[in-house]
Design an enzyme around this catalytic site. Structure first.
Site, PDB file in Angstrom:
ATOM      1  N   GLU A   1      14.764-103.851 -12.283  1.00 14.23           N
ATOM      2  CA  GLU A   1      14.922-103.865 -10.976  1.00 14.23           C
ATOM      3  C   GLU A   1      16.003-105.197 -10.438  1.00 14.23           C
ATOM      4  O   GLU A   1      15.658-106.255 -10.822  1.00 14.23           O
ATOM      5  CB  GLU A   1      13.585-103.932 -10.125  1.00 14.23           C
TER       6      GLU A   1
ATOM      7  N   ASP B   1      15.106 -97.344  -6.681  1.00 14.08           N
ATOM      8  CA  ASP B   1      15.355 -96.985  -5.257  1.00 14.08           C
ATOM      9  C   ASP B   1      16.173 -95.578  -4.981  1.00 14.08           C
ATOM     10  O   ASP B   1      16.727 -95.256  -3.913  1.00 14.08           O
ATOM     11  CB  ASP B   1      16.124 -98.027  -4.511  1.00 14.08           C
TER      12      ASP B   1
HETATM   13  O1  AHR Z   1      18.127-102.760 -11.195  1.00 13.45           O
HETATM   14  C1  AHR Z   1      19.188-102.060 -10.855  1.00 13.45           C
HETATM   15  C2  AHR Z   1      18.948-101.070  -9.572  1.00 13.45           C
HETATM   16  O2  AHR Z   1      18.756-102.007  -8.608  1.00 13.45           O
HETATM   17  C3  AHR Z   1      17.611-100.435  -9.486  1.00 13.45           C
HETATM   18  O3  AHR Z   1      17.542 -99.110 -10.434  1.00 13.45           O
HETATM   19  C4  AHR Z   1      17.650 -99.901  -8.032  1.00 13.45           C
HETATM   20  O4  AHR Z   1      16.129 -99.641  -7.677  1.00 13.45           O
HETATM   21  C5  AHR Z   1      18.326-101.090  -7.448  1.00 13.45           C
HETATM   22  O5  AHR Z   1      19.327-100.543  -6.529  1.00 13.45           O
END
Ligand code: AHR
Ligand code: AHR
Length: 517
Positions: free
Chosen positions: A239, A315
Site C-alpha cells: 500500500e 483502492d
Molecule cells: O501501493 C500501490 C497502490 O497504491 C495500491 O495498490 C493502491 O491501493 C494505492 O493506490
C-alpha cells in the site's frame, strides 16, 4: 500402505526434518506418475509445512489432492446463464471441455473463482473503489488458453479495467499476522499502470494507509519502485508503494523476469518479508528480497485488513494487466522448504502454452480480419491506396477492389516462423507492418526491423472472440483499430491516443473470417 500414502508420509517426514530441498521434492515428484502427482497439490504441501492455505484459487486445476469441487463459474452472453466448471477427477485438472460446450456459439466471462480451501474466500467481480469506479470488468473465459499436465485449461486474462475481489474473508491474515502467497502468472503479459496484484488488501476498497496491503505485484510500473532492467518485476504491494526491496525505489536485487509461466511469491511476518520468483516450468526459486520491513512509518507493524484482490490495487486502481492461472494465500509464514516443494509441484504439472490457430490462419491461406467491437462488426481490416490501414464496412457485395484490399495472404512470420506475416492480396510483395505504431502496407526490404514490424503472433482473442495479433518486436502491442484506423496498441500503455484502455480488448480481437476475395 499405498504408494500415495507412502509418498505423502515420506514427504511429510522430509519436511518435518527440514531436509526437503527443491531437488529432493523434484526427485519425489519425478517418481510419481502424472495421476499420482495430482494427489499432492500445493495446498497439501503448505498443510504439511504447518502453514495451511486459507484461500486457494485456480481456473486450471485442483490445488488439493482431495479437491473435487468447482474451480470457477462462467456466464455466457447469449442468455446470461451460468455454469460451474469443475475438475476432470478429484485432485485433477479443469474440465475445459465443459466450458467449451457451454460457451459454444457465444462468449463467456469468468464470474467466480472459487476458493478451494473450504473457507468461502471466493473471488467475484470487484466493486468500485477510491481510485476507480466499478464494478470492474470480468475476464473473458477463453482469452488465456494453456495446457496443464497435457490437459486444456483456461487462465484469467486481466485487461486493464478487469478485477476480482472478496472483502468478507475468513482466515486471511490481518494486522501483523504472518502469511504467504504465490501466484502463477504469464510473465509476458503485463502493464505499467497500477496495479496487477494478487493478495491481501483493504476491506473497503479504499487506500487506508501504509501497510494495509500485502500482495504480489507483477508489471513494469516504476511509479514507486523498480529493479534491474526494464521490467517487468515481481514486487510487493504493501500500500502506497510497490516494493522491490527493503524500501521503495530502485533495488538492484530485483531482476526483470518474464518467464512465460512465472511463479511469483510474497510472504510477510512481523518485521520480516520476502519476494521470490522462478520459472514455473522448471528449476527452483530465487529470493529477490528477504529481510526487515520498510523503515517508513506504517509498515512495521503491518495493518493488513484481509480482503483478497486479483488484477487491481487496494483502492481498485485498475490500470494494469496480467494473466493469472493459480494462486494461494496461507496462514503462517511458509518455510523455504515448503516454497521449494510448491515450486517442484509446479514444475511437475508442466504448464504449457496452448496452440491457437484456425484454418484461415494457416500459412498459405487467405483471410479477412473482421472487427468485433460493437461499433464495427461489419468492418474489415484493409489497406488504402496510400498504404494506410483502416477498417471499413465491406461484404460480398462490395467492389472487387475493396474486397481485395481487405484480403491477406497468410505467410510464415518474416521474423519468427512461429508467428505470421500478412501479405496484401491486392499488392503481392507488400506486407502489413507497423511504423510509428501505425499500420501500413509496404514492400519488404529484408531488414531485420521490417521483418519484425511485419510479424504478428496470434493469441486467443482478448475479448473472448476470435484472435489477437501481438507485435513481434513490441509484445505489449497488438493489431488494433482505433477511430477506424489501424495501429499496434498497448492496453492503456504506450502513450499514444490509440493505446486507450477503453475498448482495447474488443478493438484488438479479430475474427479470422472467410476471405472477401
Ligand atoms: O501501493 C500501490 C497502490 O497504491 C495500491 O495498490 C493502491 O491501493 C494505492 O493506490
Ligand atoms: O476504431 C473505432 C473505434 O474508435 C474503436 O472501437 C475505439 O477504440 C475508438 O473510439
Amino acid at each position: 500402505m499405498t504408494v500415495h500414502t507412502w509418498l505423502r508420509r515420506a514427504r511429510r517426514t522430509l519436511l518435518a526434518v527440514g531436509a526437503t530441498t527443491a531437488l529432493t521434492a523434484a526427485l519425489i515428484a519425478g517418481t510419481e506418475t502424472a495421476s499420482q502427482a495430482a494427489t499432492q497439490g500445493p495446498c497439501d504441501l503448505y498443510a504439511s509445512g504447518g502453514t495451511p492455505c486459507v484461500a486457494a484459487h485456480s481456473t486450471t486445476r485442483a490445488l488439493y489432492g482431495g479437491y473435487g469441487g468447482a474451480l470457477y463459474q462462467v456466464r455466457r452472453a447469449s442468455d446470461g446463464a451460468t455454469r460451474d466448471i469443475g475438475v476432470l477427477s478429484t485432485g485433477g485438472y479443469a474440465n475445459a471441455a465443459a466450458q467449451d460446450a457451454f460457451c459454444a456459439g457465444t462468449t463467456c466471462v469468468i464470474t467466480v473463482i472459487y476458493d478451494q480451501s473450504g473457507r468461502g474466500n471466493s473471488l467475484t467481480q470487484a466493486p468500485a473503489g477510491g481510485a476507480a469506479g466499478g464494478p470492474d470488468n470480468l475476464a473473458p473465459a477463453t482469452a488465456a488458453p494453456v495446457t496443464v499436465a497435457g490437459h486444456k485449461a483456461y487462465g484469467v486474462y486481466v485487461a486493464a479495467g478487469t478485477g476480482y475481489r472478496n472483502n468478507k474473508t475468513n482466515g486471511i491474515a490481518t494486522g501483523d499476522q504472518p502469511e504467504g502467497m504465490y501466484a502463477v502468472l504469464d510473465g509476458t503479459h503485463f502493464g505499467g499502470g497500477c496495479c496487477f496484484d494478487y493478495g491481501n488488501a483493504e476491506t473497503n476498497n479504499l487506500d487506508t494507509g501504509n501497510g494495509h496491503m500485502e500482495a504480489i505485484y507483477f508489471g513494469d510500473s516504476t511509479i514507486w519502485g523498480s529493479g534491474t532492467g526494464k521490467g517487468p518485476w515481481v514486487m510487493a504491494d504493501l500500500e502506497n508503494g510497490l516494493f522491490s526491496g527493503v524500501n521503495a525505489g530502485y533495488n538492484a536485487n530485483d531482476p526483470s523476469v518474464s518467464h512465460r509461466f512465472l511463479t511469483a511469491m510474497v510472504k510477510g511476518a512481523p518485521n520480516l518479508w520476502a519476494i521470490k520468483a522462478g520459472n514455473a516450468q522448471s528449476g527452483g526459486l530465487s529470493t529477490y528480497y528477504n529481510g526487515v520491513r520498510p523503515n517508513v512509518s506504517g509498515y512495521n507493524p503491518m495493518h493488513k485488513e484481509g480482503a483478497i484482490i486479483l488484477g487491481i490495487g487496494g483502492d481498485n486502481s485498475k490500470s494494469s494487466s496480467g494473466t493469472f492461472y493459480e494462486g494461494v494465500m496461507t496462514s503462517g509464514y511458509p518455510t523455504d522448504a515448503t516454497d521449494n516443494a510448491v515450486q517442484a509441484n509446479l514444475n511437475a504439472v508442466n504448464y504449457q502454452t496452448a496452440a491457437v490457430t484456425s484454418s484461415n490462419l494457416t500459412v498459405g491461406s487467405r483471410v479477412s480480419l473482421k472487427a468485433t467491437t460493437a461499433c464495427c462488426t461489419g468492418d474489415y481490416l484493409r489497406h488504402n491506396a496510400d498504404s494506410t490501414v483502416a477498417i471499413s464496412p465491406l461484404s460480398s457485395a462490395s467492389s472487387a477492389a475493396d474486397r481485395t484490399d481487405a484480403t491477406w495472404i497468410v505467410r510464415s512470420g518474416l521474423a519468427n516462423s512461429a508467428c505470421l506475416t500478412f501479405e496484401s492480396a491486392a499488392a503481392p510483395g507488400q506486407y502489413l507492418r507497423h511504423y510509428g505504431f501505425q499500420l501500413h502496407t509496404a514492400a519488404g526490404d529484408g531488414t531485420a526491423v521490417f521483418n519484425q514490424d511485419a510479424t504478428f503472433c496470434p493469441q486467443a482473442g482478448h475479448s473472448g472472440q476470435g484472435f489477437s495479433f501481438q507485435s513481434a518486436n513490441y509484445p505489449n502491442r497488438f493489431i488494433r483499430h482505433y477511430a477506424y484506423t489501424g495501429y499496434v496498441a498497448g492496453d492503456g500503455v504506450g502513450g499514444n491516443t490509440w493505446d486507450s484502455a477503453a475498448s482495447w480488448s474488443e478493438d484488438t480481437s479479430w475474427l479470422a473470417a472467410t476471405p472477401l476475395s
